[in-house]
Scaffold this motif. Structure first.
Motif: not given
Ligand SMILES: O=C([O-])CC(=O)C(=O)O
Ligand SMILES: [Mg+2]
Length: 226
Positions: A59-61, A87-94, A111-114, A133-137
């Motif tokens: 959950d990456n809420l 993979g709680l974190f990826g390029e969109l957060f970055a 993490v993903r989107d390496v 993938g993860t939820v936001k809950s």
């Molecule tokens: O959106 C997500 O859950 C994590 C992710 O892949 C991103 O930050 O690009």
């Protein structure tokens, strides 16, 4: 609510320049998050002040909540309240963090989107790479003390990362770390020059004389010296 105090940003950057091994060693071999925390791309290096996040597994809420708290010079530091490699974190957060001047991220999760993170030059250290993938809950917490890699990170502490991993410098130890790291760099450059000229650690560190008392049996080969 007020923002937590944070260490001096310039000091955090300077410590980042010294590097993880130097600062960890200089402070007395403390603070290292351990070998499980790896950079997702090689060559990343950073020093910044922690914005801490406690998430639930999968959950990456709370990362979304934390992004708004981030200021230039910060590092996003994420733990979960039980082990999770998703993979709680990826390029969109970055992308959002880079826009805010954040120096990097450290996650006890996956993490993903390496490839994108590498392309963007956004430094991230994690325990795993995972497309899961993860939820936001689920509510968690931002800017509370969190535990990861055997270290307790308080908001505003300094985190350093490079190819050797990640190390923590508590806010109260930053001034001491600056002095000790500079001293260590000076000592190591003298040692490097000596080793390049053929001196041995056995002699330089006074080890040869101590070998008998340490119970080391060996045959000296001074004739091997080039
Ligand atoms: O959106 C997500 O859950 C994590 C992710 O892949 C991103 O930050 O690009
Ligand atoms: Mg993504």
């Amino acid at each position: 609510m007020t923002d937590p105090p944070r260490a001096d940003i310039a000091a955090a950057e300077t410590l980042g320049g010294y590097g993880v091994a130097t600062v960890h060693e200089a402070l007395g071999r403390v603070g290292y998050l351990g070998p499980e925390f790896r950079p997702v791309w090689t060559g990343a290096r950073m020093g910044g002040t922690a914005v801490t996040v406690m998430c639930w597994p999968g959950d990456n809420l709370m990362i979304h909540v934390a992004v708004e708290q981030c200021r230039p010079g910060d590092v996003l530091v994420v733990a979960t309240n039980s082990p999770c490699t998703d993979g709680l974190f990826g390029e969109l957060f970055a992308t959002a963090l880079q826009h805010r001047g954040v120096r990097g991220a450290v996650l006890a999760t996956g993490v993903r989107d390496v490839a994108d993170l590498r392309e963007m030059g956004f430094p991230v250290w994690s325990r795993a790479v995972s497309a899961q993938g993860t939820v936001k809950s689920t509510a968690g917490a931002v800017n509370v003390p969190i535990s990861l890699g055997g270290q307790t990170v308080h908001p505003g502490d300094v985190l350093l990362g490079d190819d050797d991993g990640v190390t923590l410098v508590p806010r109260a130890a930053v001034d001491r770390a600056l002095v000790a790291a500079e001293e260590r760099v000076r000592k190591e450059s003298a040692a490097r020059a000596a080793f390049a000229a053929g001196e041995l650690g056995l002699d330089r560190y006074g080890l040869r004389a101590r070998l008998p008392e340490l119970g080391v049996e060996y045959v000296s080969h001074t004739e091997y010296r080039p």
